[in-house]
Scaffold this active site. Structure first.
Site, PDB file in Angstrom:
ATOM      1  N   ASP A  60       4.788  79.929 -21.759  1.00 57.78           N
ATOM      2  CA  ASP A  60       3.744  78.985 -21.562  1.00 57.78           C
ATOM      3  C   ASP A  60       2.994  79.076 -23.052  1.00 57.78           C
ATOM      4  O   ASP A  60       1.771  79.845 -22.939  1.00 57.78           O
ATOM      5  CB  ASP A  60       3.025  79.271 -20.644  1.00 57.78           C
ATOM      6  N   LYS A  62       2.266  76.219 -24.912  1.00 57.08           N
ATOM      7  CA  LYS A  62       1.830  74.972 -25.166  1.00 57.08           C
ATOM      8  C   LYS A  62       1.774  74.629 -26.631  1.00 57.08           C
ATOM      9  O   LYS A  62       0.856  74.590 -27.287  1.00 57.08           O
ATOM     10  CB  LYS A  62       0.369  74.899 -24.749  1.00 57.08           C
ATOM     11  N   ALA A  64       2.251  73.297 -30.081  1.00 61.80           N
ATOM     12  CA  ALA A  64       1.638  71.927 -30.462  1.00 61.80           C
ATOM     13  C   ALA A  64       1.320  72.084 -32.132  1.00 61.80           C
ATOM     14  O   ALA A  64       0.331  71.968 -32.600  1.00 61.80           O
ATOM     15  CB  ALA A  64       0.362  71.715 -29.748  1.00 61.80           C
ATOM     16  N   ASN A  68       8.675  71.693 -38.089  1.00 63.15           N
ATOM     17  CA  ASN A  68       9.119  72.789 -38.594  1.00 63.15           C
ATOM     18  C   ASN A  68       8.769  74.136 -37.751  1.00 63.15           C
ATOM     19  O   ASN A  68       9.352  74.824 -37.755  1.00 63.15           O
ATOM     20  CB  ASN A  68       9.058  72.989 -39.948  1.00 63.15           C
ATOM     21  N   GLY A 173      -4.623  76.494  -5.744  1.00 65.59           N
ATOM     22  CA  GLY A 173      -5.217  77.804  -5.412  1.00 65.59           C
ATOM     23  C   GLY A 173      -6.762  77.854  -6.149  1.00 65.59           C
ATOM     24  O   GLY A 173      -7.490  77.088  -5.787  1.00 65.59           O
ATOM     25  N   GLY A 177      -6.177  73.024  -6.192  1.00 72.88           N
ATOM     26  CA  GLY A 177      -5.117  72.190  -5.519  1.00 72.88           C
ATOM     27  C   GLY A 177      -4.300  72.808  -4.305  1.00 72.88           C
ATOM     28  O   GLY A 177      -4.594  74.055  -4.146  1.00 72.88           O
ATOM     29  N   SER A 180       1.371  72.344  -0.814  1.00 72.93           N
ATOM     30  CA  SER A 180       1.845  71.307   0.135  1.00 72.93           C
ATOM     31  C   SER A 180       1.655  69.827  -0.436  1.00 72.93           C
ATOM     32  O   SER A 180       2.606  69.001  -0.075  1.00 72.93           O
ATOM     33  CB  SER A 180       1.534  71.394   1.633  1.00 72.93           C
TER      34      SER A 180
HETATM   35  O1  NUP Z   1      -2.549  71.967 -17.310  1.00 72.30           O
HETATM   36  C1  NUP Z   1      -2.264  73.157 -17.254  1.00 72.30           C
HETATM   37  N1  NUP Z   1      -2.887  73.872 -16.232  1.00 72.30           N
HETATM   38  C2  NUP Z   1      -2.970  75.199 -16.093  1.00 72.30           C
HETATM   39  O2  NUP Z   1      -3.561  75.881 -15.313  1.00 72.30           O
HETATM   40  C3  NUP Z   1      -1.050  73.821 -17.852  1.00 72.30           C
HETATM   41  C4  NUP Z   1      -0.967  75.066 -17.691  1.00 72.30           C
HETATM   42  N2  NUP Z   1       0.151  75.624 -18.217  1.00 72.30           N
HETATM   43  N3  NUP Z   1      -1.875  75.848 -16.969  1.00 72.30           N
HETATM   44  C5  NUP Z   1      -1.550  77.189 -16.485  1.00 72.30           C
HETATM   45  O3  NUP Z   1      -1.097  77.622 -15.153  1.00 72.30           O
HETATM   46  C6  NUP Z   1      -2.646  78.289 -16.951  1.00 72.30           C
HETATM   47  O4  NUP Z   1      -2.627  78.325 -18.182  1.00 72.30           O
HETATM   48  C7  NUP Z   1      -2.334  79.424 -16.036  1.00 72.30           C
HETATM   49  O5  NUP Z   1      -1.352  80.366 -16.631  1.00 72.30           O
HETATM   50  C8  NUP Z   1      -1.745  78.610 -14.717  1.00 72.30           C
HETATM   51  C9  NUP Z   1      -2.717  78.403 -13.509  1.00 72.30           C
HETATM   52  O6  NUP Z   1      -3.230  79.682 -13.303  1.00 72.30           O
HETATM   53  P1  NUP Z   1      -4.198  79.854 -11.946  1.00 72.30           P
HETATM   54  O7  NUP Z   1      -5.365  78.951 -12.217  1.00 72.30           O
HETATM   55  O8  NUP Z   1      -3.321  79.523 -10.766  1.00 72.30           O
HETATM   56  O9  NUP Z   1      -4.637  81.137 -12.059  1.00 72.30           O
END
Ligand code: NUP
Length: 221
Positions: A60, A62, A64, A68, A173, A177, A180
Site C-alpha cells: 500500500d 498509494k 501517486a 516514469n 472496525g 465500518g 458484513s
Molecule cells: O481509503 C483508504 N483508507 C484506509 O484506511 C485507503 C487505505 N489504503 N486505507 C488503509 O487501510 C490505511 O492506511 C490502513 O493501512 C488500513 C486501515 O486500517 P484500520 O483503520 O483498520 O486500522
C-alpha cells in the site's frame, strides 16, 4: 488473489517480530496481508518477502507520481516480492497505465484508490471517485479501493465496474465500518487493521470478523 475469507489484514505494526507473529496467528483467516509505509519504513523492504511466506502481500504505497517515477516504484515493489500494489487514481490515466504496464510484466495486480475512507476522503476525492472507477475499468486494473465507512459508495462503484474489477474496502472496525455491511454492498474483500492487530488476541478478532463475513455471504461464495 484467492477469495476464501474475503479479508485482508492491514499490518500497520512497526516491529518485525510482532508482524511475523501476527501473520502466523491470523493466516487462516486472511486472503492477503497489506503492508504500507509504517511497517516498511520501520523494518525495511525485506518484510514483504518475510510476510509472503504466510499470505500474498499487497504493498500500500498509494503510488501517486508521474508515469516514469510510478514505473520505477512499481518495479521495486514487485522485485521485493509483493503480489499487488495500491496506487492513487487522481494522478490520471498515463500514471495509472505506467503502473499497470509494470504489473503485467511481472504478472501482478494493481488496485486503484477511488475515494478514501476517512472523513477527509469525502472532501476532494468523492466528487471524482466515479471517474476514477471508470478510468480503472478502461485501464484494466485488477481492482479498486473503496470506503467501508460509506457502504453506499461501494455500491455506486460496484455499479460502474460491474463484475469486471474487484473491490477491496478499508475502514472496518477502528474507522467505524462494519464488515458484513460492506460485503453486502459489493466489496470482495474487507481490509482490517487495528481491530485485529491491536486486539488482545489478533487470532480471535480475525476469526470473529471472518465468521461475520461468512454469515453475511451465507454460502454465496
Ligand atoms: O481509503 C483508504 N483508507 C484506509 O484506511 C485507503 C487505505 N489504503 N486505507 C488503509 O487501510 C490505511 O492506511 C490502513 O493501512 C488500513 C486501515 O486500517 P484500520 O483503520 O483498520 O486500522
Amino acid at each position: 488473489m484467492e477469495k476464501n475469507t474475503h479479508m485482508i489484514l492491514a499490518m500497520d505494526v512497526t516491529d518485525r517480530e510482532e508482524a511475523l507473529k501476527i501473520a502466523e496467528d491470523v493466516q487462516e483467516f486472511v486472503d492477503a496481508i497489506k503492508v504500507g509505509y509504517p511497517l516498511i519504513l520501520a523494518t525495511g523492504l525485506d518484510i514483504i518477502r518475510d510476510l509472503a511466506e504466510f499470505a500474498p502481500v499487497i504493498a500500500d504505497f498509494k503510488v501517486a507520481d508521474i508515469p516514469n517515477t510510478n514505473r520505477l516504484i512499481c518495479e521495486q515493489v514487485f522485485e521485493a516480492g509483493a503480489d499487488a500494489v495500491i496506487v492513487q487514481g487522481f494522478t490520471g490515466r498515463d500514471s495509472l497505465d505506467a503502473c499497470i504496464e509494470i504489473a503485467s510484466e511481472y504478472g501482478k495486480d494493481v488496485f486503484v484508490v477511488s475515494e478514501m475512507s476517512h472523513p477527509g476522503g469525502a472532501e476532494f476525492m468523492q466528487p471524482i471517485a466515479e471517474a476514477i472507477a471508470k478510468m480503472a475499468l478502461e485501464a484494466r486494473a485488477f481492482g479498486l479501493v473503496a470506503p467501508a465507512t460509506r457502504p453506499e459508495r461501494v455500491k455506486e462503484i460496484r455499479k460502474i465496474i460491474r463484475d469486471r474489477l474487484t473491490i477491496i474496502s478499508p475502514g472496518v472496525g477502528a474507522q467505524g465500518g462494519k464488515a458484513s455491511d460492506v460485503i453486502a454492498a459489493g466489496a470482495d474483500w474487507v481490509i482490517v487493521g487495528r481491530s485485529i492487530y491491536k486486539a488482545e488476541s489478533p487470532k480471535e478478532a480475525a476469526r470473529e470478523i471472518a465468521e461475520e463475513i461468512q454469515a453475511e455471504l451465507g454460502g454465496k461464495n
